[in-house]
Design a protein around this motif. Structure first.
Motif, PDB file in Angstrom:
ATOM      1  N   LYS A 140       0.842  -1.188   0.000  1.00  0.00           N
ATOM      2  CA  LYS A 140       0.000   0.000   0.000  1.00  0.00           C
ATOM      3  C   LYS A 140       0.888   1.253   0.000  1.00  0.00           C
ATOM      4  N   PRO A 141       0.919   1.998  -1.101  1.00  0.00           N
ATOM      5  CA  PRO A 141       1.747   3.211  -1.143  1.00  0.00           C
ATOM      6  C   PRO A 141       1.335   4.200  -0.051  1.00  0.00           C
ATOM      7  N   LEU A 142       2.309   4.820   0.573  1.00  0.00           N
ATOM      8  CA  LEU A 142       2.035   5.843   1.578  1.00  0.00           C
ATOM      9  C   LEU A 142       2.081   7.243   0.992  1.00  0.00           C
ATOM     10  N   VAL A 143       2.492   7.351  -0.278  1.00  0.00           N
ATOM     11  CA  VAL A 143       2.531   8.630  -0.974  1.00  0.00           C
ATOM     12  C   VAL A 143       2.489   8.322  -2.468  1.00  0.00           C
ATOM     13  N   ASP A 144       1.981   9.251  -3.262  1.00  0.00           N
ATOM     14  CA  ASP A 144       1.880   9.045  -4.709  1.00  0.00           C
ATOM     15  C   ASP A 144       2.928   9.894  -5.425  1.00  0.00           C
ATOM     16  N   LEU A 145       4.187   9.479  -5.315  1.00  0.00           N
ATOM     17  CA  LEU A 145       5.258  10.256  -5.933  1.00  0.00           C
ATOM     18  C   LEU A 145       5.239  10.151  -7.456  1.00  0.00           C
ATOM     19  N   ILE A 176       5.272  13.230 -12.354  1.00  0.00           N
ATOM     20  CA  ILE A 176       4.760  13.491 -13.706  1.00  0.00           C
ATOM     21  C   ILE A 176       4.211  14.909 -13.799  1.00  0.00           C
ATOM     22  N   GLN A 177       3.466  15.327 -12.772  1.00  0.00           N
ATOM     23  CA  GLN A 177       2.899  16.675 -12.766  1.00  0.00           C
ATOM     24  C   GLN A 177       4.000  17.739 -12.759  1.00  0.00           C
ATOM     25  N   ALA A 178       5.052  17.506 -11.989  1.00  0.00           N
ATOM     26  CA  ALA A 178       6.160  18.463 -11.955  1.00  0.00           C
ATOM     27  C   ALA A 178       6.839  18.544 -13.317  1.00  0.00           C
ATOM     28  N   PHE A 195       7.076  21.732 -15.841  1.00  0.00           N
ATOM     29  CA  PHE A 195       8.338  22.193 -16.429  1.00  0.00           C
ATOM     30  C   PHE A 195       8.207  22.340 -17.945  1.00  0.00           C
ATOM     31  N   CYS A 196       7.637  21.317 -18.581  1.00  0.00           N
ATOM     32  CA  CYS A 196       7.465  21.369 -20.036  1.00  0.00           C
ATOM     33  C   CYS A 196       6.607  22.577 -20.438  1.00  0.00           C
TER      34      CYS A 196
END
Length: 256
Positions: A232-237, A242-244, A248-249
């Motif tokens: 179970k991921p504790l964060v959605d890095l 991808i958003q970062a 940038f793009c």
């Protein structure tokens, strides 16, 4: 003070839970070490999320050693354990000894991990520990045997399977293993095994009753495109990264 193999064994007697995470390069090693993990495992699991293989089987000794050297440079406290890849230790105890020794000498690993608890593997573990190479065992779902299992399927679901896994774990302990990973099995089976063993059990998808827990760090951080059902991921890095990058793009293209 850096964690040692003897401390890991002692923590079993003290009922002090053991936290383990995988690391695959200098940066990931720095992060898990700073978080205070007890064991940094350079697992052959890196074959999939890091190198893009479909299974752990294609991973070579040179590949995992390349990553292990980088991990070593990023650690100051955690005990470093390195997996031996498929067919680098199954041929014979002498092959295992040569490759485990190479890993220890060239990467700075403090222990190696081997999958399986069959009689031949028990003999291999005994050979390594007799010459002073600490070994972590691994029973239950052993990913290097994925094709034999017909997929990444939970093990120990029948009384016969549960008894076999228990016997394998006990045999590995007698051979000198300092800890054993219990992977993807019913929680009650892992609990029974943990209660019988005098060395720590490290669970992954094996319920809350083991002496410690390990996860693939990319699963914990939500970096993987797919996670096993017990992770179970504790964060959605992944989404944040991808958003970062998208931001940038967008910023770059706004200047056109």
């Amino acid at each position: 003070m850096a964690v040692t193999v003897s401390q890991i064994i002692q923590w079993k007697q003290e009922r002090r839970s053991i936290a383990a995470l995988t690391a695959w390069d200098y940066l990931s090693a720095q992060l898990v070490d700073a978080a205070g993990v007890d064991i940094a495992l350079v697992g052959d699991s890196l074959a999939m999320p890091v190198l893009g293989y479909d299974t752990t089987i294609p991973l070579t000794l040179d590949e995992i050693m390349h990553h292990a050297k980088a991990v070593r440079r990023g650690l100051t406290e955690a005990l470093m354990v390195v997996d031996l890849p498929f067919l680098t230790y199954q041929v014979s105890p002498e092959q295992a000894l040569a490759n485990a020794g190479k890993v220890m000498k060239q990467t700075g690993a403090q222990a190696v991990k081997l999958e399986g608890g069959q009689p031949a593997m028990v003999a291999t573990v005994a050979r390594l520990t007799q010459v002073g190479i600490p070994v972590m065992g691994h029973v239950g779902l052993t990913p290097q045997s994925v094709h034999q299992f017909g997929g990444f399927r939970k093990q120990g679901k029948t009384a016969e399977e549960a008894e076999r896994i228990l016997q394998e774990a006990q045999a590995l302990e007698r051979a000198g293993a300092f800890a054993i990973v219990l992977e993807h099995m019913p929680a009650d089976v892992a609990k029974s095994i943990s209660q019988v063993l005098g060395i720590p059990s490290i669970g992954i998808g094996a319920g809350p009753h083991c002496d410690g827990q390990v996860l693939v760090t990319s699963d914990l951080w939500g970096l993987s495109a797919w996670q096993p059902p017990f992770a179970k991921p504790l964060v959605d890095l992944r989404s944040q990264a991808i958003q970062a990058a998208q931001q940038f793009c967008h910023q770059v293209r706004q200047t056109e």
